[in-house]
Scaffold this active site. Structure first.
Site, PDB file in Angstrom:
ATOM      1  N   TYR A 125      -4.580  -6.968   2.368  1.00  7.80           N
ATOM      2  CA  TYR A 125      -3.531  -7.814   1.367  1.00  7.80           C
ATOM      3  C   TYR A 125      -2.753  -9.020   1.799  1.00  7.80           C
ATOM      4  CZ  TYR A 125      -5.965  -5.558  -2.874  1.00  7.80           C
ATOM      5  OH  TYR A 125      -6.305  -5.481  -3.741  1.00  7.80           O
ATOM      6  N   LYS A 172     -11.357   5.105   5.922  1.00  4.89           N
ATOM      7  CA  LYS A 172     -13.117   4.558   6.090  1.00  4.89           C
ATOM      8  C   LYS A 172     -12.732   4.968   7.973  1.00  4.89           C
ATOM      9  CE  LYS A 172     -16.924   3.857   5.170  1.00  4.89           C
ATOM     10  NZ  LYS A 172     -18.307   4.671   4.124  1.00  4.89           N
ATOM     11  N   ASP A 205     -15.776   6.457   0.194  1.00  5.89           N
ATOM     12  CA  ASP A 205     -16.578   6.826  -0.556  1.00  5.89           C
ATOM     13  C   ASP A 205     -16.664   7.670  -1.021  1.00  5.89           C
ATOM     14  OD1 ASP A 205     -17.188   6.226   1.898  1.00  5.89           O
ATOM     15  OD2 ASP A 205     -19.189   6.396   2.181  1.00  5.89           O
ATOM     16  N   ASP A 229      -6.344   0.031  -4.586  1.00  2.00           N
ATOM     17  CA  ASP A 229      -5.692  -0.784  -5.381  1.00  2.00           C
ATOM     18  C   ASP A 229      -7.087  -0.555  -6.596  1.00  2.00           C
ATOM     19  OD1 ASP A 229      -5.292  -3.116  -7.336  1.00  2.00           O
ATOM     20  OD2 ASP A 229      -5.605  -4.726  -6.208  1.00  2.00           O
TER      21      ASP A 229
END
Length: 335
Positions: A125, A172, A205, A229
């Site tokens: 972002y 991640k 995930d 988000d």
């Protein structure tokens, strides 16, 4: 308590309608307030020539608190996100999204009571992207020690103040070993100063899978900007959608409290939008400014309207208009 001065951003689309409803509820509850109303986003371009007029930013910086309706963000072009711009301009580094089951609101899950803490200023972002060669676009993911440590401190302090016992970092780092690895290390370093709070982590995930299988297992989720988000909206879906969850963007001194759903231009002006998300955000605002008893009274009134009076807007299976829903809450407050 002294009179409050609060910046009010009605927003786009349904924003003015739900903002008006929430203001009526707050004033019925006895909030002693002076509102400073300012335009932002699409409506501000038309009348002020900028999505974030200087007078709006000055008002929020001066008052330290704002209540904001939804703003429209163009997809694939047009002006950049006003929400992101507001967070950057005011140093609102923490996005706070409590998610819990509200009685009588239809939901696929029960027993959900979790809090999402999202870093608000960097990651993808940051908006640093360019076309390398025709047909190849590069977008830079920025993760810093400073921002990661700051949001981790916020999450653990929040957990301590509110009696939360577990903070789960979502990342991640198995693939993005440097960027997400740095975020995870910062969380672990901060956790050492909070021995009474359990710290663990999930790959993003896997976290999504576990959330839709058994969401009640989570307490506080701590995430970088993009994952935060996405997962905050996923979690809203666990308890009935974006129309029934609040949000706050917080900095060192300033807080902006907002409805996180869209501006819904297709139903604007029809008096059918649900003001609950903005109302719940306003309750976070009340607690932020020291009006906790008032927030508790409004929350009790809202619960009675939903469960006993069975007054609900169309998205919740009822027939009430925006103004009828607000009026029902005001009647309970006046009773």
């Amino acid at each position: 308590m002294a009179k409050h001065r609060i910046t009010l951003i009605p927003g786009d689309g349904i924003g003015p309608e739900i903002t008006s409803a929430v203001v009526k509820i707050l004033e019925t509850a006895g909030l002693d307030v002076e509102w400073e109303s300012h335009l932002a986003g699409e409506s501000a371009i038309e009348k002020r020539g900028a999505t974030l007029p200087a007078e709006l930013l000055e008002s929020i910086a001066r008052n330290k608190v704002a209540l904001k309706g939804p703003l429209m963000t163009p997809v694939g072009g047009g002006f950049t996100s006003v929400n992101v711009g507001l967070r950057k301009a005011l140093g609102l580094f923490a996005n706070l999204r409590p998610v819990w089951n509200i009685p009588s609101v239809p939901s696929r899950y029960q027993g959900v009571d979790l809090v999402i803490v999202r870093e608000n200023t960097e990651d993808l972002y940051s908006g640093l992207e360019h076309e390398v060669v025709p047909g190849v676009v590069e977008s830079l993911k920025i993760i810093t020690l400073e921002a990661s440590t700051r949001i981790a401190e916020f999450a653990f302090q929040y957990a301590r103040r509110h009696g939360r016992t577990r903070v789960t970092a979502v990342h991640k780092a198995n693939i993005m070993k440097m960027s997400d690895g740095l975020f995870l290390r910062c969380v672990q370093d901060v956790a050492a100063g909070y021995p009474e709070i359990t710290q663990d982590d999930r790959i993003v995930d896997a976290a999504c899978m576990h959330l839709v299988m058994k969401p009640e297992q989570f307490d506080v989720l701590l995430l970088p900007n993009l994952y935060g988000d996405i997962i905050s909206d996923l979690c809203a879906g666990l308890v009935g959608g974006l129309g029934v969850v609040p949000a706050a963007n917080l900095g060192t001194e300033v807080g902006v409290f907002e409805a996180v759903h869209g501006s819904a231009p297709d139903i604007a002006g029809r008096n059918i939008a649900n003001p609950m998300a903005l109302l719940l955000s306003a309750l976070l605002m009340l607690r932020h400014i020291g009006e906790t008893p008032m927030a508790d009274r409004i929350m009790k009134a809202l619960g009675l309207v939903l469960t006993d009076d069975k007054v609900r807007t169309r998205d919740l299976g009822g027939t009430a208009s925006t103004t009828e829903f607000a009026a029902a809450i005001c009647r309970r407050l006046a009773a």
